[in-house]
Motif scaffolding. Structure first.
Motif, short mmCIF file in Angstrom:
data_model
loop_
_atom_site.label_atom_id
_atom_site.label_comp_id
_atom_site.label_asym_id
_atom_site.label_seq_id
_atom_site.Cartn_x
_atom_site.Cartn_y
_atom_site.Cartn_z
N PRO A 94 47.94 -15.42 -101.90
CA PRO A 94 48.88 -14.67 -102.73
C PRO A 94 50.15 -14.24 -102.02
O PRO A 94 51.15 -13.92 -102.66
N GLY A 95 50.17 -14.19 -100.70
CA GLY A 95 51.36 -13.80 -99.96
C GLY A 95 52.13 -14.99 -99.44
O GLY A 95 51.67 -16.14 -99.51
N MET A 96 53.32 -14.73 -98.91
CA MET A 96 54.17 -15.79 -98.36
C MET A 96 53.66 -16.16 -96.96
O MET A 96 53.65 -15.33 -96.05
N VAL A 97 53.27 -17.42 -96.79
CA VAL A 97 52.75 -17.89 -95.50
C VAL A 97 53.34 -19.27 -95.22
O VAL A 97 53.35 -20.14 -96.09
N ALA A 98 53.82 -19.46 -93.99
CA ALA A 98 54.32 -20.78 -93.56
C ALA A 98 53.75 -21.09 -92.19
O ALA A 98 53.39 -20.20 -91.42
N LEU A 99 53.66 -22.37 -91.90
CA LEU A 99 53.22 -22.85 -90.59
C LEU A 99 54.39 -23.56 -89.92
O LEU A 99 55.06 -24.37 -90.57
N LEU A 100 54.63 -23.25 -88.64
CA LEU A 100 55.69 -23.90 -87.89
C LEU A 100 55.13 -24.46 -86.59
O LEU A 100 54.13 -23.95 -86.06
N THR A 101 55.77 -25.48 -86.07
CA THR A 101 55.42 -26.01 -84.75
C THR A 101 56.02 -25.10 -83.68
O THR A 101 56.91 -24.29 -83.98
N PRO A 102 55.57 -25.21 -82.43
CA PRO A 102 56.20 -24.40 -81.36
C PRO A 102 57.68 -24.68 -81.19
O PRO A 102 58.39 -23.87 -80.58
N ASP A 103 58.18 -25.80 -81.72
CA ASP A 103 59.61 -26.10 -81.69
C ASP A 103 60.35 -25.53 -82.90
O ASP A 103 61.52 -25.87 -83.14
N LEU A 104 59.64 -24.69 -83.69
CA LEU A 104 60.22 -24.01 -84.85
C LEU A 104 60.62 -24.98 -85.96
O LEU A 104 61.65 -24.82 -86.62
N VAL A 105 59.79 -25.98 -86.17
CA VAL A 105 59.94 -26.89 -87.31
C VAL A 105 58.82 -26.58 -88.31
O VAL A 105 57.66 -26.44 -87.92
N TYR A 106 59.17 -26.42 -89.58
CA TYR A 106 58.18 -26.09 -90.59
C TYR A 106 57.19 -27.25 -90.77
O TYR A 106 57.57 -28.38 -91.07
N ALA A 107 55.89 -26.93 -90.59
CA ALA A 107 54.84 -27.94 -90.80
C ALA A 107 54.25 -27.85 -92.20
O ALA A 107 53.79 -28.85 -92.75
N ASP A 108 54.26 -26.64 -92.79
CA ASP A 108 53.74 -26.46 -94.15
C ASP A 108 54.16 -25.09 -94.63
O ASP A 108 54.55 -24.21 -93.85
N ALA A 109 54.09 -24.89 -95.94
CA ALA A 109 54.38 -23.59 -96.55
C ALA A 109 53.59 -23.51 -97.84
O ALA A 109 53.47 -24.50 -98.57
N ASN A 110 53.02 -22.32 -98.12
CA ASN A 110 52.24 -22.21 -99.35
C ASN A 110 53.16 -22.00 -100.56
O ASN A 110 54.38 -21.82 -100.42
N GLU A 111 52.55 -22.03 -101.73
CA GLU A 111 53.35 -22.00 -102.96
C GLU A 111 54.14 -20.70 -103.09
O GLU A 111 55.28 -20.69 -103.56
N GLU A 112 53.53 -19.57 -102.67
CA GLU A 112 54.22 -18.29 -102.78
C GLU A 112 55.44 -18.24 -101.87
O GLU A 112 56.48 -17.69 -102.23
N PHE A 113 55.34 -18.82 -100.67
CA PHE A 113 56.48 -18.86 -99.75
C PHE A 113 57.63 -19.65 -100.37
O PHE A 113 58.79 -19.23 -100.33
N LEU A 114 57.31 -20.80 -100.95
CA LEU A 114 58.34 -21.63 -101.57
C LEU A 114 58.96 -20.93 -102.78
O LEU A 114 60.18 -20.94 -102.96
N ARG A 115 58.11 -20.27 -103.59
CA ARG A 115 58.62 -19.60 -104.79
C ARG A 115 59.53 -18.43 -104.43
O ARG A 115 60.64 -18.32 -104.95
N MET A 116 59.08 -17.60 -103.50
CA MET A 116 59.85 -16.40 -103.16
C MET A 116 61.13 -16.73 -102.39
O MET A 116 62.12 -16.02 -102.48
N SER A 117 61.11 -17.82 -101.61
CA SER A 117 62.31 -18.18 -100.85
C SER A 117 63.26 -19.06 -101.65
O SER A 117 64.38 -19.33 -101.20
N GLY A 118 62.80 -19.51 -102.83
CA GLY A 118 63.66 -20.35 -103.66
C GLY A 118 63.89 -21.73 -103.10
O GLY A 118 64.94 -22.32 -103.33
N ARG A 119 62.89 -22.27 -102.40
CA ARG A 119 63.02 -23.58 -101.78
C ARG A 119 61.93 -24.51 -102.30
O ARG A 119 60.83 -24.07 -102.66
#
Length: 409
Positions: free
Chosen positions: A16-41
């Motif tokens: 239910p909350g905004m959660v994203a996964l990034l690599t140690p190089d700060l590249v997005y590996a995944d993002a859940n639906e709430e993260f995408l919805r709330m960030s407008g991406r």
């Protein structure tokens, strides 16, 4: 139920909350639906892309530093393997449908590492609590039923915002102190005999990014000889600046008495074992000998010096490179190489801020440096130093420090 197979991918997407996964190089590996919805991406706008490409700081607001603060926290988690709960952050998020328009958002992030079986950080979890509505609560007249609750939540959010402002002020003060410390330890060099030299130190933009870059130029005994070095301590702030000062002083002393650059780095490596925070420091030491027209050099994991010939040819001195300080548990002799030079050539030493860019192969940065050196080969050291910084550093501001030394041979 004990034998049931849990679809962790499905769980992640349904959180239910905004959660994203990034690599140690700060590249997005995944993002859940709430993260995408709330960030407008959309997923395509996020996954596989670098943090600052998805969410750049607002270039129209010099005080906008939310994403730089987030990047610093994620980098710290990647380096230490420890969870980091950030204070409330203000972000100016660019509209995904109206480029050039920025929306003020307030997010409360918590960042945590995901470790592999060997204890290495392989992913970074970025959990975000959206509190923008609470910050703006006073702008809407709440209903009687929700008035007390919203007022309390608004007060808590404002308290978090005030804590964040105090943290930003503290970081800014730390940056000022660290910069003053670095500048005191990195003075403009006095002429070494009759030779021309130019140095530059360009701090990174942002309150958290003062690093441990250094340079050193010393007059060596035994003829017309000069020792030139640059180094880069891992980390940021006062701690990195303090370690930098200790290592610079130690190498400056060792280079005066050691039998060549390799031996000087061996001595520095032994000393670095007793300095907390010195591990993984990179440094390159050179010895310029005008009597024999040779350059002896040795590198501890550092980027190769560049030798610019009078005809515009550029050679990178990369035949004596070894791991950074502290990378080996035992003492091992370091390699050393020697190259000739002609009168009128130019030696250039630098740190990674000059050439490294996120999501770009290092060879691209070195090629860019070589092209700039060739283009400005007729400039004296002072003008060449200014030209290199102008040509190679990002117009939006560097995210890493840059130290630069230029010697006319």
């Amino acid at each position: 139920m004990a034998d049931a197979v849990i679809d962790y991918g499905g769980v992640f997407r349904a959180l239910p909350g905004m959660v994203a996964l990034l690599t140690p190089d700060l590249v997005y590996a995944d993002a859940n639906e709430e993260f995408l919805r709330m960030s407008g991406r959309t997923r395509e706008q996020v996954v596989g892309r670098y943090l600052f490409d998805v969410f750049p700081d607002n270039p129209n607001d010099p005080a906008a530093s939310g994403m730089r603060n987030l990047a610093a926290s994620l980098t710290r988690v990647a380096r230490t393997g420890e969870r980091d709960a950030m204070a409330l952050q203000r972000y100016d998020v660019q509209s995904a449908v109206r480029p050039g328009e920025w929306e003020e958002r307030y997010w409360s992030p918590v960042n945590a590492p995901v470790l592999d079986p060997d204890g290495q950080v392989v992913l970074l979890v970025n959990r975000v609590e959206e509190v923008t509505e609470l910050i703006h609560a006073r702008s809407r007249p709440p209903g009687d039923r929700d008035r007390v609750l919203e007022a309390e939540l608004y007060t808590r959010a404002r308290e978090l915002q005030e804590v964040n402002e105090r943290l930003r002020e503290a970081h800014a003060r730390e940056r000022e102190v660290a910069l003053a410390l670095q500048q005191a330890m990195l003075p403009a060099p006095s002429p070494v005999r009759h030779h021309q030299a130019a140095v530059r130190y360009q701090p990174a933009t942002g309150a958290l990014n003062v690093c441990g870059d250094w340079y050193d130029i010393v007059d060596l005994p035994g003829g017309d000889r000069m020792g030139v070095a640059v180094g880069d301590v891992v980390g940021h702030g006062l701690a990195a600046a303090g370690v930098m000062g200790q290592l610079r002083s130690a190498l400056s002393a060792a280079s005066r008495v050691a039998d060549g650059p390799a031996r000087a780095l061996e001595v520095l490596g032994l000393y670095a074992r007793s300095v907390d925070g010195a591990e993984n420091t990179t440094v390159v030491q050179t010895c310029v000998d005008w009597d024999s027209h040779t350059i002896a050099y040795s590198s501890a994991g550092h980027l190769p010096p560049a030798l610019l010939c009078a005809d515009g040819t550029v050679t990178f001195l990369d035949r004596a490179t070894d791991p950074p300080l502290g990378a080996r548990p035992e003492h091992t002799p370091r390699p050393q190489a020697v190259v000739p030079f002609a009168e009128g050539d130019t030696l250039v030493l630098y740190t990674d801020g000059l050439v490294e860019r996120r999501r770009e192969d290092i060879d691209t940065g070195l090629d860019r440096l070589a092209a700039a050196l060739t283009r400005h080969r007729r400039s004296d050291p002072e003008k060449l130093a200014d030209a290199l910084l102008l040509d190679l550093l990002p117009l939006s501001g560097a995210t890493d420090d840059t130290a630069l030394v230029i010697i006319r041979l």
